[in-house]
Design a protein around this motif. Structure first.
Motif, PDB file in Angstrom:
ATOM      1  N   UNK A  26     -39.771  56.926   4.509  1.00  0.00           N
ATOM      2  CA  UNK A  26     -38.714  57.944   4.543  1.00  0.00           C
ATOM      3  C   UNK A  26     -39.309  59.293   4.148  1.00  0.00           C
ATOM      4  N   UNK A  27     -38.851  60.339   4.830  1.00  0.00           N
ATOM      5  CA  UNK A  27     -39.274  61.702   4.477  1.00  0.00           C
ATOM      6  C   UNK A  27     -38.039  62.429   3.965  1.00  0.00           C
ATOM      7  N   UNK A  40     -34.508  53.322  -6.249  1.00  0.00           N
ATOM      8  CA  UNK A  40     -35.667  52.536  -5.819  1.00  0.00           C
ATOM      9  C   UNK A  40     -36.177  53.142  -4.533  1.00  0.00           C
ATOM     10  N   UNK A  41     -37.455  53.393  -4.476  1.00  0.00           N
ATOM     11  CA  UNK A  41     -38.040  54.034  -3.298  1.00  0.00           C
ATOM     12  C   UNK A  41     -39.074  53.082  -2.712  1.00  0.00           C
ATOM     13  N   UNK A  42     -39.105  52.967  -1.397  1.00  0.00           N
ATOM     14  CA  UNK A  42     -40.031  52.052  -0.731  1.00  0.00           C
ATOM     15  C   UNK A  42     -41.443  52.610  -0.623  1.00  0.00           C
ATOM     16  N   UNK A  43     -42.195  52.011   0.306  1.00  0.00           N
ATOM     17  CA  UNK A  43     -43.606  52.380   0.472  1.00  0.00           C
ATOM     18  C   UNK A  43     -43.766  53.485   1.507  1.00  0.00           C
ATOM     19  N   UNK A  44     -44.836  54.253   1.335  1.00  0.00           N
ATOM     20  CA  UNK A  44     -45.206  55.229   2.352  1.00  0.00           C
ATOM     21  C   UNK A  44     -44.171  56.320   2.589  1.00  0.00           C
ATOM     22  N   UNK A  45     -43.389  56.641   1.602  1.00  0.00           N
ATOM     23  CA  UNK A  45     -42.421  57.737   1.750  1.00  0.00           C
ATOM     24  C   UNK A  45     -43.072  59.057   1.350  1.00  0.00           C
ATOM     25  N   UNK A  46     -42.454  60.140   1.753  1.00  0.00           N
ATOM     26  CA  UNK A  46     -42.862  61.459   1.262  1.00  0.00           C
ATOM     27  C   UNK A  46     -41.617  62.103   0.673  1.00  0.00           C
ATOM     28  N   UNK A  51     -22.840  56.683   0.971  1.00  0.00           N
ATOM     29  CA  UNK A  51     -23.422  56.901   2.300  1.00  0.00           C
ATOM     30  C   UNK A  51     -24.511  55.866   2.561  1.00  0.00           C
ATOM     31  N   UNK A  52     -24.583  55.418   3.799  1.00  0.00           N
ATOM     32  CA  UNK A  52     -25.676  54.550   4.227  1.00  0.00           C
ATOM     33  C   UNK A  52     -26.243  55.117   5.519  1.00  0.00           C
ATOM     34  N   UNK A  53     -27.455  55.602   5.434  1.00  0.00           N
ATOM     35  CA  UNK A  53     -28.152  56.078   6.639  1.00  0.00           C
ATOM     36  C   UNK A  53     -29.038  54.930   7.094  1.00  0.00           C
ATOM     37  N   UNK A  54     -28.835  54.468   8.307  1.00  0.00           N
ATOM     38  CA  UNK A  54     -29.614  53.330   8.797  1.00  0.00           C
ATOM     39  C   UNK A  54     -31.010  53.798   9.248  1.00  0.00           C
ATOM     40  N   UNK A  99     -37.734  54.855   7.601  1.00  0.00           N
ATOM     41  CA  UNK A  99     -38.072  55.886   8.577  1.00  0.00           C
ATOM     42  C   UNK A  99     -37.066  57.021   8.719  1.00  0.00           C
ATOM     43  N   UNK A 100     -36.081  57.093   7.848  1.00  0.00           N
ATOM     44  CA  UNK A 100     -35.118  58.200   7.944  1.00  0.00           C
ATOM     45  C   UNK A 100     -35.810  59.508   7.551  1.00  0.00           C
ATOM     46  N   UNK A 101     -35.299  60.592   8.107  1.00  0.00           N
ATOM     47  CA  UNK A 101     -35.856  61.917   7.795  1.00  0.00           C
ATOM     48  C   UNK A 101     -34.707  62.792   7.294  1.00  0.00           C
TER      49      UNK A 101
END
Ligand code: UD1
Ligand code: CA
Length: 459
Positions: A308-309, A286-292, A336-339, A323-325
């Motif tokens: 997320x990028x 599942x991918x959120x909004x405004x990701x690249x 894994x969980x990247x906050x 907002x993770x890159x």
């Protein structure tokens, strides 16, 4: 309304697939082909009967117990398969009978088909399609008045019948009372020694029942595709992919080149996410909004937040915060969980770890079984040494710690809040909060020694 049951014929071996996997379980966009057939009829049929045989345990295991299964031990043809299902079906009502290898027929289309059958007086309705290349399908033979007379299989068709482009999709609606009466008397097809469901058509006509055809036209005909071999499997996958991508684009997802984006059925992608080519989204992703995403990104069973990028990277069974890159060239492994706001850069592998908000692992690192707080910086080349040759151990790195480049952190270990690890250290003991720890060979200086070495080289 009518009492309508769905029957799916799914016992065949699928010889032409040349596979140890039962044909029905060959995946398309992440789901077995049979799944699509079942999904298409679930919402408007009262019960669903699956005729299973070849690989039946695996089919049952996948689809669970809320379906009715009928075993066809010997695969003696489509007529025989439906015959096996008869005792499980009611005496009256309607049956929608489908093949398990025609996964492109959509719910909308099959609803129209059933509705058409219910409105007409025929005891049976065949779903037909016009194909430019009808090879391999049963041909619909009509009489001079345009009524369906029989269905002739490719292998038994006369040359002029082979030119017919109207084909049997292998999908039928039957009045159950008529089916219960006439199917048991269906004889073996002499040419093949099998019971052909298609041979029921002339028998029903002889008995005075009407047989109708419901034709797919134009683009709809593409949905008739039956999968017998791996070329057709690839063709069906491409068609399904096109549908999935079109659906997402209409919901507000941008795809730079939809033909180069591979998304499984059921994957969710939020508005204003942009997907670059060679991106693959699989399983329960599942991918959120405004990701690249992408180019070249592969996400499997992963939940991604907003903004997320992630480029040229692989992520399995993980959670990625807002907002993770990530990337290029990161490998994020299960658990894994990247906050929020975490940065994982190039040539970094992370396994079964939590990384707190705004922490950074920007280059050339391995992080395994670690619990890392917020605002931590891991310098280039840091390694979390989680494995001692026998067991895996956990490393804790508390908020705002700074790990200098090329450090080895030997687990089990705790690096306290705000601690500073000097570059090149191998850390084997816990480091208290705000302490500096340095563990590397002392640097020596030998004045003028360089000349000697360089001279030697020159000789
Ligand atoms: C069948 C039709 C053909 C139609 C085509 C559409 C017959 C005789 N032919 O041909 O007219 O154009 O589908 O795709 O019906 N199955 C069983 N038990 C068996 C045999 C088959 O359950 O004993 C199942 C298979 O798993 C498959 C379906 O029935 O899902 C169709 O069988 P298949 O052998 O693929 O038939 P086709 O040759 O494609
Ligand atoms: Ca087939």
């Amino acid at each position: 309304m009518y009492n309508t049951w769905g029957v799916i014929l799914a016992a065949g071996k699928g010889t032409r697939m040349k596979s140890s996997l039962p044909k029905m379980l060959h995946p398309l966009c992440g789901r077995p082909m049979l799944w699509f057939v079942l999904e298409a009829i679930r919402n408007f049929t009262d019960r669903q009967v699956l005729v299973v045989g070849h690989g039946s345990e695996r089919v049952r295991e996948y689809f669970g117990e809320d379906l009715i299964y009928v075993e066809q031990e010997e695969q003696l043809g489509t007529g025989h398969a439906l015959l096996k299902a008869l005792p499980a079906l009611p005496e009256e009502g309607k049956a929608l009978v489908l093949c398990g290898d025609t996964p492109l027929l959509s719910e909308e289309l099959l609803r129209c088909f059933l509705q058409h059958h219910c409105q007409k007086s025929g005891a049976a309705t065949v779903l037909t399609a016009f194909l430019d290349n009808p090879q391999g399908y049963g041909r619909i033979v009509r009489d001079t008045k345009g009524r369906v007379r029989e269905i002739v299989e490719e292998s038994h068709a006369a040359p002029e019948q082979k030119n017919l482009r109207e084909v049997n999709t292998g999908s039928y609606c039957f009045d159950l009372a008529v089916l219960q009466e006439h199917l048991p008397a269906l004889p073996k097809n002499e040419n093949k020694g099998e019971y052909y469901l298609t041979d029921l058509v002339p028998r029903l006509l002889q008995a005075g029942h009407g047989v109708e055809a419901y034709m797919l036209e134009g683009d709809e005909s593409r949905s008739a595709l039956g999968i017998n071999d791996r070329l057709q499997l690839a063709e069906a996958a491409a068609a399904l992919r096109e549908r999935i991508n079109a659906g997402l684009m209409l919901e507000g997802v941008t795809m730079i080149d939809p033909a180069a984006v591979y998304i499984d059925a059921g994957v969710k992608v939020g508005q204003d996410t942009v997907i670059y080519p060679q991106t693959v989204l699989e399983g329960a992703t599942q991918v959120g909004e405004g990701c690249v995403l992408g180019p070249g990104t592969h996400l499997v069973d992963t939940a991604v937040g907003n903004g997320v990028r992630c480029r040229q990277s692989t992520v399995y069974e993980s959670r990625i915060g807002h907002g993770a890159v990530i990337g290029p060239y990161a490998h994020i492994r299960p658990g894994t969980h990247l906050d929020e706001g975490v940065k994982v850069g190039d040539f970094v592998e992370i396994k079964n770890s939590y990384i707190g908000p705004s922490s950074k692992v920007p280059h050339l690192s391995y992080v395994g079984d670690a619990r890392i707080g917020a605002g931590v910086n891991m310098g280039a080349g840091c390694i979390v040494v989680n494995y001692d040759g026998t067991r895996k151990h956990v490393t804790h790195i508390e908020d705002d710690a700074f790990i200098g480049c090329n450090s080895n952190l030997l687990a089990p270990l705790t690096i306290g809040k705000g601690a500073f690890i000097a570059a090149g250290s191998t850390i084997t003991r816990d480091v208290p909060s705000n302490a500096l720890s340095l563990s590397r060979a002392k640097q020596e200086i030998k004045e003028e020694m360089a000349r000697r070495f360089l001279k030697k080289k020159d000789q």
